[in-house]
Design a protein around this motif. Structure first.
Motif, mmCIF file in Angstrom:
data_model
loop_
_atom_site.group_PDB
_atom_site.id
_atom_site.type_symbol
_atom_site.label_atom_id
_atom_site.label_comp_id
_atom_site.label_asym_id
_atom_site.label_seq_id
_atom_site.Cartn_x
_atom_site.Cartn_y
_atom_site.Cartn_z
ATOM 1 N N ASN A 179 -37.630 -71.349 105.975
ATOM 2 C CA ASN A 179 -38.424 -72.377 106.653
ATOM 3 C C ASN A 179 -39.811 -71.852 107.044
ATOM 4 O O ASN A 179 -39.944 -70.855 107.757
ATOM 5 C CB ASN A 179 -37.669 -72.858 107.902
ATOM 6 C CG ASN A 179 -38.374 -74.009 108.581
ATOM 7 O OD1 ASN A 179 -39.328 -73.802 109.325
ATOM 8 N ND2 ASN A 179 -37.930 -75.211 108.320
ATOM 9 N N HIS A 189 -26.953 -61.204 103.015
ATOM 10 C CA HIS A 189 -28.153 -61.879 103.538
ATOM 11 C C HIS A 189 -28.995 -60.915 104.365
ATOM 12 O O HIS A 189 -30.217 -60.850 104.235
ATOM 13 C CB HIS A 189 -27.742 -63.052 104.438
ATOM 14 C CG HIS A 189 -27.479 -64.328 103.684
ATOM 15 N ND1 HIS A 189 -28.402 -64.896 102.838
ATOM 16 C CD2 HIS A 189 -26.404 -65.159 103.660
ATOM 17 C CE1 HIS A 189 -27.909 -66.016 102.329
ATOM 18 N NE2 HIS A 189 -26.695 -66.198 102.804
ATOM 19 N N GLY A 249 -30.491 -68.906 104.601
ATOM 20 C CA GLY A 249 -31.208 -70.084 104.100
ATOM 21 C C GLY A 249 -32.323 -70.599 104.999
ATOM 22 O O GLY A 249 -33.416 -70.911 104.528
ATOM 23 N N ASP A 259 -28.794 -79.760 108.426
ATOM 24 C CA ASP A 259 -28.122 -80.631 107.454
ATOM 25 C C ASP A 259 -27.588 -81.896 108.122
ATOM 26 O O ASP A 259 -27.682 -82.991 107.572
ATOM 27 C CB ASP A 259 -26.975 -79.879 106.763
ATOM 28 C CG ASP A 259 -27.483 -78.711 105.916
ATOM 29 O OD1 ASP A 259 -28.674 -78.737 105.525
ATOM 30 O OD2 ASP A 259 -26.696 -77.781 105.652
ATOM 31 N N GLY A 273 -26.301 -71.698 106.631
ATOM 32 C CA GLY A 273 -25.575 -72.945 106.842
ATOM 33 C C GLY A 273 -24.322 -72.737 107.686
ATOM 34 O O GLY A 273 -23.835 -73.643 108.336
HETATM 35 O O1 KG4 Z 1 -27.813 -68.956 103.276
HETATM 36 P P1 KG4 Z 1 -27.573 -70.269 102.669
HETATM 37 O O2 KG4 Z 1 -28.117 -70.553 101.299
HETATM 38 O O3 KG4 Z 1 -26.046 -70.570 102.566
HETATM 39 C C1 KG4 Z 1 -25.138 -70.173 103.548
HETATM 40 O O4 KG4 Z 1 -24.685 -68.998 103.528
HETATM 41 O O5 KG4 Z 1 -24.862 -71.050 104.406
HETATM 42 O O6 KG4 Z 1 -28.117 -71.349 103.713
HETATM 43 C C2 KG4 Z 1 -28.099 -72.721 103.439
HETATM 44 C C3 KG4 Z 1 -28.679 -73.446 104.644
HETATM 45 C C4 KG4 Z 1 -28.517 -74.958 104.552
HETATM 46 O O7 KG4 Z 1 -28.025 -75.418 105.780
HETATM 47 C C5 KG4 Z 1 -29.949 -75.435 104.318
HETATM 48 O O8 KG4 Z 1 -30.192 -76.725 104.817
HETATM 49 C C6 KG4 Z 1 -30.764 -74.388 105.037
HETATM 50 O O9 KG4 Z 1 -30.086 -73.173 104.762
HETATM 51 N N1 KG4 Z 1 -32.155 -74.308 104.557
HETATM 52 C C7 KG4 Z 1 -33.232 -74.630 105.300
HETATM 53 C C8 KG4 Z 1 -34.371 -74.453 104.481
HETATM 54 N N2 KG4 Z 1 -33.937 -74.016 103.259
HETATM 55 C C9 KG4 Z 1 -32.581 -73.941 103.326
HETATM 56 N N3 KG4 Z 1 -33.328 -75.045 106.578
HETATM 57 C C10 KG4 Z 1 -34.552 -75.295 107.059
HETATM 58 N N4 KG4 Z 1 -35.696 -75.171 106.337
HETATM 59 C C11 KG4 Z 1 -35.654 -74.751 105.058
HETATM 60 N N5 KG4 Z 1 -36.784 -74.623 104.350
#
Ligand code: KG4
Ligand code: ZN
Length: 336
Positions: free
Chosen positions: A277, A115, A273, A167, A137
């Motif tokens: 935003n 990341h 993730g 979430d 997440g």
């Molecule tokens: O990096 P990722 O795909 O997976 C992990 O390594 O955890 O992150 C996923 C997280 C989830 O909690 C999701 O709700 C959040 O990123 N997320 C967002 C947005 N897009 C994904 N949170 C806020 N705004 C967004 N646009």
């Protein structure tokens, strides 16, 4: 140097090929989100099975897109952790077996390093050193990055990760999984001045975070707005989503500004993730402009889990002379 990258740590099967000379050659992703939505979160056993089902077809797909065969690969990089152990094992054993069969190196990559380096895949990458905000997440961390592999943790969440808070708040509002993008969409219609949520831990020194209190605040606010049937009207839902999003975004921005000032660095990258935003990006753009600094982030598809970041991180590790031995490495918990 051509590296195949494999990501299977959670609920996305990601595969990509990165070439140290030509850049990203191909990238494919299969998201399991629709399957897990039914259960309100990721079901580990189902995730592992779906990775098994999708991984080889995706490897075939990227090879065909890049017009390559397995014999053209110089190394295989796979996410070794942190993540769901069963899901990690699928990518780790497939990646390791492929490398063994082809007689090429395998590289175990840390998911958060993937990341962290994802903004490097963009056209205008940052130069070292910089401050990185990792918001996914499972993690919320501020890291000082001096070079590939030279990471100093400046601060992190003492409880929930920012994405996890998004979430959980979404779940409280009756929204589906994953709630982050849904809260963000709902918040666009919200009146941002109606509710004021706290900015946790910003009134004391330090670079750590705490997001679990915001969950309780969200629940209490939501409960105080329910009608006799327990329903919340759509405008109020949007107002709560906006207040929650602003609280998280503001808190992250305050700590990022503090990290830039304390390190004296002028570059901030955001990854993971939550870095997709839009409100967060806009707020941080304002902040870095005022600090005479610069902000870097990846395209939205490379903010969430993907194979490209693993192929890139693996390639950089390999160029630095590293590779993993024959043991299949998969660690559900693994500090970067
Ligand atoms: O990096 P990722 O795909 O997976 C992990 O390594 O955890 O992150 C996923 C997280 C989830 O909690 C999701 O709700 C959040 O990123 N997320 C967002 C947005 N897009 C994904 N949170 C806020 N705004 C967004 N646009
Ligand atoms: Zn991730």
């Amino acid at each position: 140097m051509r590296v195949l990258g494999i990501e299977t740590s959670c609920d996305e099967t990601g595969v990509a090929i990165y070439d140290s000379e030509q850049g990203l050659l191909a990238d494919a992703l299969y998201s399991q989100v629709a399957m897990h939505t039914e259960y309100g979160g990721v079901v580990p056993e189902l995730a592992s099975r779906d990775h098994v089902r999708k991984l080889l077809p995706l490897i075939r797909e990227v090879l065909s897109t890049a017009n390559l065969t397995l014999a053209d690969l110089d190394a295989v990089a796979y996410t070794a952790g942190p993540g769901l152990i069963g899901a990690l094992m699928v990518g780790a054993s497939t990646g390791r077996a492929l490398a063994l069969g082809l007689g090429i190196p395998a590289i175990a990559v840390h998911h958060m390093e993937g990341h962290l380096l994802a903004p490097m895949l963009e056209e205008r990458p940052p130069a070292f050193p910089f401050v990185a905000l990792l918001v996914s997440g499972g993690h919320t961390q501020l890291v000082r990055v001096d070079a590939i592999g030279e990471y100093q943790l400046l601060g992190e969440s003492l409880d929930d990760a920012a994405g996890e808070a998004f979430d959980k708040a979404a779940k409280m509002l009756g929204l589906e999984y994953p709630g982050g993008p849904l809260i963000a969409r709902l918040a666009e219609q919200g009146d941002r001045s109606r509710f004021r949520f706290p900015r946790p831990m910003t009134d004391r020194p330090g670079l750590d975070f705490s997001f679990s209190g915001l969950k309780t605040f969200t629940l209490n606010t939501a409960d105080s707005c329910r009608d006799a049937a327990g329903k919340i009207d759509p405008q109020t839902m949007a107002d709560i989503a906006a207040a929650f999003e602003d609280a998280v975004v503001d808190t992250l921005a305050i700590k990022c500004r503090r990290a830039l000032r304390e390190t004296g660095l002028k570059q901030l990258i955001i990854a993971g993730g939550v870095s997709a935003n839009r409100r967060l990006r806009a707020r941080l753009e304002e902040m870095v402009a005022a600090e005479k600094s610069h902000l870097y982030y990846a395209r939205p598809a490379f903010c969430t889990d993907n194979g490209a970041m693993i192929a890139y991180a693996g390639c950089q590790r390999l160029l630095a002379g590293q590779q993993s031995d024959l043991t299949i490495l998969a660690r559900p918990r693994w500090p970067m």
